[in-house]
Scaffold this motif. Structure first.
Motif, PDB file in Angstrom:
ATOM      1  N   SER A   1       4.025  68.300 -69.071  1.00 55.24           N
ATOM      2  CA  SER A   1       4.790  67.633 -70.129  1.00 55.24           C
ATOM      3  C   SER A   1       3.945  66.633 -70.919  1.00 55.24           C
ATOM      4  O   SER A   1       4.328  66.213 -71.999  1.00 55.24           O
ATOM      5  CB  SER A   1       6.021  66.939 -69.542  1.00 55.24           C
ATOM      6  OG  SER A   1       5.655  65.809 -68.789  1.00 55.24           O
ATOM      7  N   HIS A   2       2.781  66.268 -70.386  1.00 53.73           N
ATOM      8  CA  HIS A   2       1.890  65.316 -71.055  1.00 53.73           C
ATOM      9  C   HIS A   2       0.574  65.953 -71.497  1.00 53.73           C
ATOM     10  O   HIS A   2      -0.342  65.246 -71.919  1.00 53.73           O
ATOM     11  CB  HIS A   2       1.563  64.149 -70.113  1.00 53.73           C
ATOM     12  CG  HIS A   2       2.725  63.284 -69.768  1.00 53.73           C
ATOM     13  ND1 HIS A   2       3.219  62.339 -70.632  1.00 53.73           N
ATOM     14  CD2 HIS A   2       3.491  63.227 -68.655  1.00 53.73           C
ATOM     15  CE1 HIS A   2       4.235  61.724 -70.059  1.00 53.73           C
ATOM     16  NE2 HIS A   2       4.439  62.249 -68.865  1.00 53.73           N
ATOM     17  N   ILE A   3       0.474  67.275 -71.394  1.00 52.91           N
ATOM     18  CA  ILE A   3      -0.818  67.946 -71.581  1.00 52.91           C
ATOM     19  C   ILE A   3      -1.427  67.707 -72.956  1.00 52.91           C
ATOM     20  O   ILE A   3      -2.644  67.500 -73.063  1.00 52.91           O
ATOM     21  CB  ILE A   3      -0.707  69.457 -71.253  1.00 52.91           C
ATOM     22  CG1 ILE A   3      -2.060  70.004 -70.798  1.00 52.91           C
ATOM     23  CG2 ILE A   3      -0.189  70.256 -72.417  1.00 52.91           C
ATOM     24  CD1 ILE A   3      -2.418  69.627 -69.425  1.00 52.91           C
TER      25      ILE A   3
ATOM     26  N   LEU B   1      -5.889  66.263 -64.338  1.00 46.42           N
ATOM     27  CA  LEU B   1      -5.235  65.707 -63.153  1.00 46.42           C
ATOM     28  C   LEU B   1      -5.599  64.240 -62.963  1.00 46.42           C
ATOM     29  O   LEU B   1      -4.728  63.392 -62.733  1.00 46.42           O
ATOM     30  CB  LEU B   1      -5.621  66.531 -61.914  1.00 46.42           C
ATOM     31  CG  LEU B   1      -5.100  66.040 -60.566  1.00 46.42           C
ATOM     32  CD1 LEU B   1      -3.579  65.949 -60.560  1.00 46.42           C
ATOM     33  CD2 LEU B   1      -5.594  66.962 -59.465  1.00 46.42           C
ATOM     34  N   ALA B   2      -6.870  63.925 -63.084  1.00 47.94           N
ATOM     35  CA  ALA B   2      -7.319  62.544 -62.893  1.00 47.94           C
ATOM     36  C   ALA B   2      -6.755  61.615 -63.960  1.00 47.94           C
ATOM     37  O   ALA B   2      -6.315  60.500 -63.652  1.00 47.94           O
ATOM     38  CB  ALA B   2      -8.847  62.485 -62.900  1.00 47.94           C
ATOM     39  N   TYR B   3      -6.749  62.064 -65.209  1.00 49.72           N
ATOM     40  CA  TYR B   3      -6.192  61.219 -66.269  1.00 49.72           C
ATOM     41  C   TYR B   3      -4.712  60.974 -66.021  1.00 49.72           C
ATOM     42  O   TYR B   3      -4.221  59.856 -66.197  1.00 49.72           O
ATOM     43  CB  TYR B   3      -6.401  61.841 -67.650  1.00 49.72           C
ATOM     44  CG  TYR B   3      -5.884  60.949 -68.749  1.00 49.72           C
ATOM     45  CD1 TYR B   3      -6.645  59.881 -69.202  1.00 49.72           C
ATOM     46  CD2 TYR B   3      -4.626  61.135 -69.291  1.00 49.72           C
ATOM     47  CE1 TYR B   3      -6.165  59.027 -70.189  1.00 49.72           C
ATOM     48  CE2 TYR B   3      -4.138  60.295 -70.275  1.00 49.72           C
ATOM     49  CZ  TYR B   3      -4.911  59.240 -70.716  1.00 49.72           C
ATOM     50  OH  TYR B   3      -4.424  58.397 -71.685  1.00 49.72           O
ATOM     51  N   PHE B   4      -4.000  61.994 -65.608  1.00 48.77           N
ATOM     52  CA  PHE B   4      -2.586  61.818 -65.294  1.00 48.77           C
ATOM     53  C   PHE B   4      -2.422  60.760 -64.204  1.00 48.77           C
ATOM     54  O   PHE B   4      -1.565  59.881 -64.302  1.00 48.77           O
ATOM     55  CB  PHE B   4      -1.954  63.141 -64.852  1.00 48.77           C
ATOM     56  CG  PHE B   4      -0.509  62.993 -64.486  1.00 48.77           C
ATOM     57  CD1 PHE B   4       0.466  63.051 -65.464  1.00 48.77           C
ATOM     58  CD2 PHE B   4      -0.139  62.756 -63.173  1.00 48.77           C
ATOM     59  CE1 PHE B   4       1.806  62.888 -65.133  1.00 48.77           C
ATOM     60  CE2 PHE B   4       1.194  62.588 -62.838  1.00 48.77           C
ATOM     61  CZ  PHE B   4       2.164  62.651 -63.821  1.00 48.77           C
ATOM     62  N   GLU B   5      -3.227  60.856 -63.161  1.00 54.13           N
ATOM     63  CA  GLU B   5      -3.137  59.881 -62.076  1.00 54.13           C
ATOM     64  C   GLU B   5      -3.485  58.472 -62.561  1.00 54.13           C
ATOM     65  O   GLU B   5      -2.857  57.503 -62.158  1.00 54.13           O
ATOM     66  CB  GLU B   5      -4.040  60.281 -60.913  1.00 54.13           C
ATOM     67  CG  GLU B   5      -3.544  61.511 -60.175  1.00 54.13           C
ATOM     68  CD  GLU B   5      -4.402  61.901 -59.001  1.00 54.13           C
ATOM     69  OE1 GLU B   5      -5.561  61.423 -58.895  1.00 54.13           O
ATOM     70  OE2 GLU B   5      -3.929  62.695 -58.170  1.00 54.13           O
TER      71      GLU B   5
END
Length: 149
Positions: free
Chosen positions: A74-76, A105-109
């Motif tokens: 949803s944030h890609i 993945l890391a940016y999302f985290e």
């Protein structure tokens, strides 16, 4: 399942999702997680370095992974935009799919999961890059993430 193993399974599924239509995502996640329930099916997934992972996977862990994949999805666009802004001489469409998936993945985290310390998100991303990427991947991933924090 330990947090690092949840992250690794999330990475694998996120990577696989890049090769399927969005409409197929739910089905692909279910198929992947189903295979992780059955120890007999593990041999089919050996290319994914599964030797140190825990099987079978719990329903709680499956739910976490599926929700994480959908959240990242949803944030890609925002995530890719941020990566493109700092990755000098590289764009997300030119990056290796492994490196890009790790960065997503890391940016999302880093930006959306307050429970994960910044340093942990970066360290774990570099570890995934060492395990799944090329010799240049850890340095590349670390450099991009350093610019994103």
């Amino acid at each position: 399942m330990k947090r690092a193993l949840l992250r690794e399974n999330t990475f694998r599924l996120l990577y696989l999702s890049d090769f399927h239509e969005k409409e197929e995502l739910e089905n692909q996640m279910d198929r992947y997680l189903e295979k992780m329930e059955n120890l007999e099916d593990i041999e089919e997934l050996q290319d994914f370095h599964l030797e140190e992972l825990e099987y079978p996977i719990s329903n709680k862990d499956k739910l976490f992974i599926k929700e994480r994949i959908l959240e990242i999805g949803s944030h890609i666009e925002e995530i890719d935009e941020k990566i493109n802004a700092v990755a000098e001489k590289w764009t997300t469409d030119r990056m290796s799919k492994i490196d890009l998936t790790i960065l997503r993945l890391a940016y999302f985290e880093l930006k959306f999961d307050e429970a994960i310390p910044e340093r942990v998100a970066i360290d774990q991303a570099v570890e995934l890059a060492k395990k799944y990427g090329t010799d240049d991947s850890p340095k590349f991933v670390n450099g991009v993430l350093a610019k994103l924090v």
